[in-house]
Enzyme design. Structure first.
Site, PDB file in Angstrom:
ATOM      1  N   ASP A 207       0.827  -1.214   0.000  1.00 31.08           N
ATOM      2  CA  ASP A 207       0.000   0.000   0.000  1.00 31.08           C
ATOM      3  C   ASP A 207       0.861   1.264   0.000  1.00 31.08           C
ATOM      4  O   ASP A 207       2.028   1.236   0.371  1.00 31.08           O
ATOM      5  CB  ASP A 207      -0.886   0.025   1.251  1.00 31.08           C
ATOM      6  CG  ASP A 207      -2.079  -0.914   1.122  1.00 31.08           C
ATOM      7  OD1 ASP A 207      -2.097  -1.730   0.180  1.00 31.08           O
ATOM      8  OD2 ASP A 207      -2.980  -0.815   1.972  1.00 31.08           O
ATOM      9  N   ASP A 208       0.213   2.353  -0.376  1.00 36.08           N
ATOM     10  CA  ASP A 208       0.732   3.727  -0.236  1.00 36.08           C
ATOM     11  C   ASP A 208       1.786   4.121  -1.278  1.00 36.08           C
ATOM     12  O   ASP A 208       2.368   5.191  -1.176  1.00 36.08           O
ATOM     13  CB  ASP A 208       1.321   3.992   1.175  1.00 36.08           C
ATOM     14  CG  ASP A 208       0.286   3.851   2.266  1.00 36.08           C
ATOM     15  OD1 ASP A 208      -0.894   3.618   1.941  1.00 36.08           O
ATOM     16  OD2 ASP A 208       0.657   3.964   3.451  1.00 36.08           O
TER      17      ASP A 208
ATOM     18  N   HIS B  67      -5.578   3.159  -4.108  1.00 44.61           N
ATOM     19  CA  HIS B  67      -5.665   3.371  -2.666  1.00 44.61           C
ATOM     20  C   HIS B  67      -6.214   4.771  -2.365  1.00 44.61           C
ATOM     21  O   HIS B  67      -6.086   5.262  -1.264  1.00 44.61           O
ATOM     22  CB  HIS B  67      -4.263   3.183  -2.090  1.00 44.61           C
ATOM     23  CG  HIS B  67      -4.203   2.947  -0.618  1.00 44.61           C
ATOM     24  ND1 HIS B  67      -5.063   2.111   0.057  1.00 44.61           N
ATOM     25  CD2 HIS B  67      -3.352   3.446   0.345  1.00 44.61           C
ATOM     26  CE1 HIS B  67      -4.755   2.110   1.353  1.00 44.61           C
ATOM     27  NE2 HIS B  67      -3.733   2.917   1.545  1.00 44.61           N
TER      28      HIS B  67
ATOM     29  N   HIS C  47      -5.997   9.799   1.306  1.00 39.40           N
ATOM     30  CA  HIS C  47      -5.604   8.945   2.432  1.00 39.40           C
ATOM     31  C   HIS C  47      -5.968   9.605   3.761  1.00 39.40           C
ATOM     32  O   HIS C  47      -5.215   9.554   4.741  1.00 39.40           O
ATOM     33  CB  HIS C  47      -4.106   8.635   2.385  1.00 39.40           C
ATOM     34  CG  HIS C  47      -3.764   7.310   3.007  1.00 39.40           C
ATOM     35  ND1 HIS C  47      -3.705   7.119   4.365  1.00 39.40           N
ATOM     36  CD2 HIS C  47      -3.503   6.103   2.464  1.00 39.40           C
ATOM     37  CE1 HIS C  47      -3.397   5.858   4.610  1.00 39.40           C
ATOM     38  NE2 HIS C  47      -3.275   5.214   3.481  1.00 39.40           N
TER      39      HIS C  47
ATOM     40  N   HIS D  96       3.517  -2.229   3.557  1.00 44.37           N
ATOM     41  CA  HIS D  96       3.600  -0.854   3.042  1.00 44.37           C
ATOM     42  C   HIS D  96       4.975  -0.665   2.421  1.00 44.37           C
ATOM     43  O   HIS D  96       5.906  -1.421   2.702  1.00 44.37           O
ATOM     44  CB  HIS D  96       3.371   0.154   4.171  1.00 44.37           C
ATOM     45  CG  HIS D  96       1.987   0.097   4.714  1.00 44.37           C
ATOM     46  ND1 HIS D  96       1.632  -0.794   5.695  1.00 44.37           N
ATOM     47  CD2 HIS D  96       0.863   0.772   4.387  1.00 44.37           C
ATOM     48  CE1 HIS D  96       0.338  -0.646   5.966  1.00 44.37           C
ATOM     49  NE2 HIS D  96      -0.151   0.288   5.182  1.00 44.37           N
TER      50      HIS D  96
END
Ligand SMILES: [Zn+2]
Length: 230
Positions: A45-46, A95, A99, A194
């Site tokens: 992710d991210d 994603h 955020h 991540h």
């Protein structure tokens, strides 16, 4: 009489061999059946970030594919990496943009709009679209059911995870032991990682352990039923 006895021995031998062969083949099928059911999806992710290229290189060296849930603005900054991971057959999904929970759920439509924005950016970079999404902080408990339903109506596939490595606060050893602990007796696992230096450092070890435990490491594709908290 001798000939008859020889005949019986030959026939018995052939019969025995046929039984043995069918038992062996049967066992092999069962073994393969069990093996092919152990599936691991490694997700990041991210990103994309300055670490993505290294992550992709490690995956490539190990001949496995991962899945990247990417933030809109990071895709714009790291366009070439997005192209590279898509070209190489890694899973690619989104994603969101902000955020930030307060912005993501500001209105009934703000979450879905964030993911549509991601898809437009991704299309501009790769000429492709994706329906894979991972909601920041997971779909539940933050996301209202009405909003989740909008994602389904739009055809998005919402993926959460089954193993949170807690890599944002864990040492490399803890990340690996978290996976070992939470993967026990699970046939299908979705590992949340991540993009950071610790993940880069322990990715080889994670892959080796998963292989050792008989997991087939695969990218997430559109034909896989999403694993989520609903
Ligand atoms: Zn995130």
């Amino acid at each position: 009489m001798k000939k008859l006895r020889k005949n019986i021995i030959v026939k018995s031998f052939v019969f025995f061999m046929l039984i043995a062969a069918s038992i062996l083949l049967g066992c092999r099928d069962i073994v393969n059946g069990v093996e092919s059911e152990k599936i691991a999806y490694i997700t990041f992710d991210d990103g994309p970030t300055k670490y993505t290229r290294q992550i992709v290189d490690i995956l490539d060296e190990n001949n496995v594919k991962g899945t990247f849930f990417m933030l809109n603005n990071n895709m714009i900054v790291f366009k070439n990496v997005v192209k590279k991971l898509v070209d190489e057959g890694h899973g690619a999904g989104f994603h969101g943009v902000t955020h930030d929970l307060s912005k993501l759920y500001e209105t009934e439509d703000s979450a879905i709009e964030e993911f549509k924005t991601c898809n437009r950016t991704f299309y501009n970079i790769t000429g492709k679209t994706s329906r894979l999404v991972r909601i920041p902080f997971g779909s539940k408990p933050n996301m209202l059911e009405s909003i989740y339903n909008k994602f389904l109506e739009e055809g998005f596939l919402v993926w959460d995870w089954t193993i949170d490595t807690e890599d944002w606060k864990s040492s490399q050893d803890q990340i690996v032991s978290n996976i070992l602990y939470y993967a026990r007796e699970k046939e299908e696992i979705v590992i949340l990682l991540h993009e950071n230096q610790r993940t880069v450092n322990c990715l080889n070890e994670i892959i080796a352990i998963l292989k050792e435990r008989g997991y087939d490491i695969r990218p997430i594709t559109h034909d896989v039923k999403p694993k989520n908290f609903w």
